[in-house]
Write a protein that holds these residues in place. Structure first.
Motif, short mmCIF file in Angstrom:
data_model
loop_
_atom_site.label_atom_id
_atom_site.label_comp_id
_atom_site.label_asym_id
_atom_site.label_seq_id
_atom_site.Cartn_x
_atom_site.Cartn_y
_atom_site.Cartn_z
N ASP A 100 -44.25 -2.13 -8.51
CA ASP A 100 -43.15 -1.52 -7.79
C ASP A 100 -43.13 -2.08 -6.36
O ASP A 100 -44.06 -1.84 -5.59
N ASP A 103 -43.23 0.73 -3.45
CA ASP A 103 -44.57 1.29 -3.24
C ASP A 103 -45.61 0.20 -3.03
O ASP A 103 -46.73 0.50 -2.63
N ARG A 104 -45.26 -1.02 -3.36
CA ARG A 104 -46.22 -2.13 -3.34
C ARG A 104 -47.43 -1.83 -4.19
O ARG A 104 -48.58 -2.07 -3.80
N LEU A 105 -47.18 -1.21 -5.33
CA LEU A 105 -48.26 -0.87 -6.25
C LEU A 105 -48.21 -1.75 -7.49
O LEU A 105 -47.16 -1.92 -8.09
N LEU A 178 -55.50 10.16 -12.03
CA LEU A 178 -55.99 10.58 -10.72
C LEU A 178 -55.19 9.95 -9.58
O LEU A 178 -55.13 8.75 -9.44
N ARG A 180 -52.25 9.16 -8.96
CA ARG A 180 -50.94 8.65 -9.38
C ARG A 180 -50.16 7.89 -8.30
O ARG A 180 -48.96 8.02 -8.18
N GLY A 181 -50.87 7.13 -7.48
CA GLY A 181 -50.20 6.22 -6.56
C GLY A 181 -49.70 6.85 -5.27
O GLY A 181 -49.01 6.20 -4.49
N LEU A 182 -50.04 8.12 -5.04
CA LEU A 182 -49.55 8.80 -3.84
C LEU A 182 -50.29 8.33 -2.59
O LEU A 182 -51.50 8.07 -2.62
N GLN A 209 -53.96 1.71 -10.33
CA GLN A 209 -52.82 1.36 -9.48
C GLN A 209 -53.39 0.76 -8.21
O GLN A 209 -54.07 1.45 -7.43
#
Lengths: 461, 461
Positions: A100, A103-105, A178, A180-182, A209
Motif C-alpha cells: 500500500d 501506508d508504505r506497508l 497483531l 494490523r499496520g497501525l 507488515q
C-alpha cells in the motif's frame, strides 16, 4: 511415514507437504551452527496459514515439539532440530501479499528472503532498511524471531522498528493478527513487539507488515586504517558528530587477513591493527568536503593512519566486501562465535578488559573480531587450532565465554546483540537477564505455549 | 490513618509520605476524566525505589489494590482511584538521574514532567521528540504507560521508540532493569516493550532511559483552510511527497470556533469546514519555494481554499495555538471523547462513514473533531446539550461508541490511538483486540501481577 503421529498429521492436514528422507532431515534439521547433529522427526512445508494452524494444533494434541524454520542462517542454534522435533519450514510461504503506497506497508509471508524484500521495496521506489550479509538466504520470519540488526542499525534501528504488524499462530494454536499496520494503537499490551525477538518460542510468524521508508540519500564509502584500539571510539565520535552516518563497521588486521585470503581485494597498503568501513550521506559536494576535513582531523589527532574514499560504486562494493565477506571467509574454520553488545559509552573500558581477557585465556587460539561500533555490537570469532579436538575446543570456548559473560555483566552489556540466545548462549542468559526477568519470561512462554511445544530447550528451559 | 492496613504500611515503610486528607484523596483520585468519584484509601508519595518496592510488596500481602499515578492528565480513566485503592504517586520521584552524551541517553525518574525532559534535552543541545499539549503536567511514567503519541509522531514515532531502558517494580514486587540502554539486545523477550502501553497493570515504572536525538532542522508552519473532507487526505499526500513533515494536524470549523472563543487569534478570513496546521523542514530557501509550489498545487486542484505561512516564531506559535488550545477550550463542556486510529489508507472511506454515523446518531449533540492525519489518529469530542442529564448523555455516547467501534473494526482500526483503554474504553476493547489476544493479555498480566493488585479493573478484567 511409519510414525503413527506423522500418519495422523498427514491425515488431518490434507495437502501438507511432509519430508522424511534422511537428506532432508539433515538439511532442515540444522542452521549455520554445526554443533548439534540434525535429527528431526520430519519436515513440514505448509503453504497456507490454515496448514500452519492445523499443524500446531496437532502438535499440541500429540505432544510433538515444533521447530519453526526460516533460512536457517542463525548462529545460535535457534532453528536446530536435534531431538526428534517436527521442523515447520516456512519456505513455501514466501509470497508478497500486498503493498500500500499510502501506508508504505509491504505485506509478505514469513518465508520470503530479506533480499527479495529489498528488491520489491526498490521496485516501489522505497527502502526496507534492515540489511546484513545473509540477506540472500535469511527470511523475514527469522529476522523477526531474532530481531535482526546488521549493518544499518546506526541509522535505521533493528527489525523491531520496521514491523507494523504480524500474523502469528501462537503456541496454543490461536491465530493472532497483531497491530494490523497501525501507526498508533494504545489498546493493551503490544504482543507484536513481544513476538519480535522471541525466537519461535511464543508463536510461528506466518506473515508480516513491513514499513518501508525513503531510499537513503547518495552515500560515500570510506575505508580507514587505525593505529590502535582507542582510536576506534574516537574516530566514531568524530564521524558521528560531523556526518550523517549510514554505517560504521570495524574489523581487525587478523580479520582482514582472512577476508583477503578468501578473495577480497586489498585497498590500502598500510598494515594497521584496526580498520573501519564508514558510509555517510553525500548528497552535495559540501558533504564530501566535510568528510575530507573530518578525515584530516582524525589524521592530525593520530587516530587515523591511512584511508581511501571509494570513487565508484564498484570500489565502494570492493570496500564493503572487506567487511561483509568476513563471516564467510571464517566459516571453513568453524569458529566459535560471541555476539555481544554494550552501551557505546561502555565500549572503551570494556574493549581493554576484553582484549586482555582473550589474550590471556586463549593463548593458543586465533581470535578474529569485528562489528558494528555505532551500535555497541562486537562479533568475536575464536578459531580452533588444527590439532585440537572439537569437544576440547568447545569446552575451552565455553569456559572463556563464562568469563566474558561476567565481564559483560559488570559493564551492563548483553550476551546476544543480534544472533539470539537459541541453544548456544542459553547457559549465559543469566549474565544479561536477571533471575526475576527469566522467571517472568518463563511465565509468559507458558501463557502462549501452555504445552511447551514451540522450540523447547531454546532460549531457556 | 485509622485503617490498620495503612498503619501497617506506615510502620513497614518508614519515611513513606502518606496522605489521607479528603482534599488530597480527591486531587489524587482522579484524572482528566470526570466520570468517577475519587475514593482512594490513601495516597502514597514514595521518594525511592525501595519505598515503591516495599509498598508493592505490602499491597500483595494485604491484598490492597494500587493505582500508579503520574500527572493524571489521562483521558481514559487509567489513573482513577474510585474503589478504595492506594494511589501510588510518583510525583516526588522527578529527578534527572544522568545524561550520557556518547549514548545520548537521558535517565530520569518516572515523575518528571515531559516539559522538564524537553528542557533538559535542549540544555544538552538535543531533542526528546515526543510532544503534546499536556507536556507541562504529564509525566514520563504516564507517557510510558499509554505509549503517548502527540503531534510529532508523523516524524518521530511514539514514546515506544525513545525508551532505551526502563526500571520497573513488577506487580509481584520484583525490581526489573529492562534493556539498560542497549541499542542491540537479542536476549529473550523484550519486557521493556511489553511494559510500554501496559497502563500500570504489569508494573510501576520508576525510571526510564530516554534516547535523545538531533534537534529538528528549522521549520516553517503553515495554516491551511480546506473546502471539504476529501481534500484532507489529498493535501496530506501532496505535502508528504514533497516536504519533510514534522507535523500535520487538522481540526474542523466547529473546533476552530471553540478555540477562538477561548482566546486564540483568528489567522484566516476564510470560513472553511477543515483546517490543517502543517510544519515541515525549511533549512534552505529552496524548501520554502517547494512549500509554496506545493501550496499552489493544492489550490489549483481545488483542495486548498486559503492559507497562511507564519513569518515569525510568534506567528507560528499563534497558528499552533489554534490546534493545541483545542482540548483546553472544550474542557469546560466536559466532552465525551473518542481517540481512534486507522491505517492512513483506510481514512478516506472511514471518514465518510464516520461523518454519516455521527450526524445520524448524534442529532442533538455538537461534535468536534480534530487529530493527527499523518498517523491516522482522530479525536472526536461530543459535547452534551445543556438540557441533558450527564447519565443520559453518557449512555447515549456509549451507545454510539459501540457503533463506532463496529465501524472501526470493519476498517481495521483501533478504539484507542494514544489515550489508552483505562476504564473508559474497556467495553470496546474487543473491537480492536480479538478474544484470543485478550485471553493472552490476561495470562501475561497474571504472570506479572499474580495477586491482581495493579490497577485492577483497568484495561480488562
Amino acid at each position: 511415514m511409519t510414525d503413527p503421529r506423522l500418519a495422523d498429521l498427514a491425515a488431518r492436514v490434507a495437502g501438507l507437504r511432509l519430508l522424511t528422507e534422511l537428506a532432508d532431515l539433515i538439511h532442515y534439521g540444522r542452521d549455520w551452527t554445526r554443533r548439534w547433529g540434525p535429527a528431526p522427526l520430519a519436515v513440514a512445508l505448509p503453504s497456507t496459514i490454515a496448514e500452519v494452524q492445523a499443524t500446531v494444533r496437532w502438535a499440541n494434541e500429540r505432544g510433538v515439539a515444533i521447530v519453526p524454520s526460516g533460512g536457517r542462517t542463525g548462529l545460535s542454534g535457534g532453528a536446530v532440530a536435534a531431538r526428534g522435533e517436527l521442523v515447520l519450514s516456512l519456505e513455501r510461504m514466501n509470497r508478497v501479499l500486498g503493498f500500500d503506497p499510502t501506508d508504505r506497508l509491504l505485506e509478505v509471508e514469513a518465508g520470503i528472503t530479506l533480499q527479495a524484500v529489498h528488491e520489491v521495496a526498490r521496485g516501489h521506489g522505497l527502502l526496507y532498511p534492515v540489511d546484513f550479509a545473509a540477506r540472500g538466504s535469511c527470511t523475514i520470519g527469522g529476522n523477526v524471531a531474532t530481531n535482526a540488526g546488521g549493518i544499518r542499525v546506526v541509522r535505521y534501528g533493528t527489525t523491531r522498528e520496521w514491523i507494523a504488524g504480524l500474523t502469528v499462530v501462537a503456541g496454543n494454536g490461536e491465530l493472532l493478527e497483531l497491530n494490523r499496520g497501525l501507526v498508533k494503537n494504545s489498546s493493551g499490551y503490544d504482543l507484536r513487539q513481544l513476538m519480535v525477538g522471541s525466537e519461535g518460542t511464543l508463536g510461528v510468524v506466518v506473515s508480516a507488515q513491513l514499513e518501508l521508508t525513503d531510499p537513503p540519500p547518495p552515500a560515500q564509502t570510506m575505508l580507514l586504517a587505525l593505529p590502535h584500539m582507542d582510536a576506534l571510539m574516537k574516530v566514531f565520535g568524530l564521524f558521528r558528530a560531523q556526518l550523517r552516518l549510514q554505517a560504521f563497521e570495524f574489523f581487525t588486521d587478523v580479520a582482514l587477513r582472512y577476508v583477503l585470503a578468501h578473495g577480497a581485494q586489498r585497498a590500502l597498503d598500510a598494515d594497521q591493527p584496526f580498520y573501519v568501513v564508514a558510509e555517510y550521506d553525500a548528497t552535495e559536494e559540501c558533504d564530501q568536503q566535510v568528510a575530507l576535513l573530518v578525515f584530516e582531523d582524525g589524521v592530525r589527532e593520530g587516530w587515523i593512519a591511512d584511508g581511501v574514499i571509494a570513487q565508484s560504486e564498484a570500489q565502494a562494493a570492493a570496500l564493503w566486501r572487506l567487511r561483509e565477506g568476513l563471516t564467510e571467509s571464517l566459516a571453513p574454520r568453524q569458529p566459535y562465535k560471541n555476539d555481544i553488545a554494550l552501551r557505546i559509552s561502555a565500549m572503551p573500558a570494556f574493549l581493554h578488559e576484553m582484549q586482555a581477557l582473550l589474550a590471556h585465556e586463549y593463548p593458543r587460539m586465533e581470535v578474529v573480531w569485528f562489528g558494528h561500533v555505532g551500535d555497541g555490537n562486537l562479533h568475536i570469532n575464536v578459531l580452533p587450532p588444527e590439532d585440537m579436538e572439537q569437544a576440547a575446543f568447545l569446552a575451552e570456548c565455553e569456559r572463556v565465554t563464562r568469563l566474558l559473560a561476567d565481564t559483560l555483566r559488570r559493564h551492563g552489556g548483553s550476551i546476544s546483540a543480534e544472533h539470539g540466545i537459541g541453544l548456544v548462549k542459553r547457559p549465559y542468559l543469566d549474565s544479561t537477564r536477571s533471575a526475576a526477568e527469566i522467571a517472568l519470561m518463563r511465565g509468559v512462554r507458558g501463557v502462549f505455549d501452555p504445552h511447551g511445544i514451540l522450540n523447547p530447550g531454546k532460549l531457556f528451559d
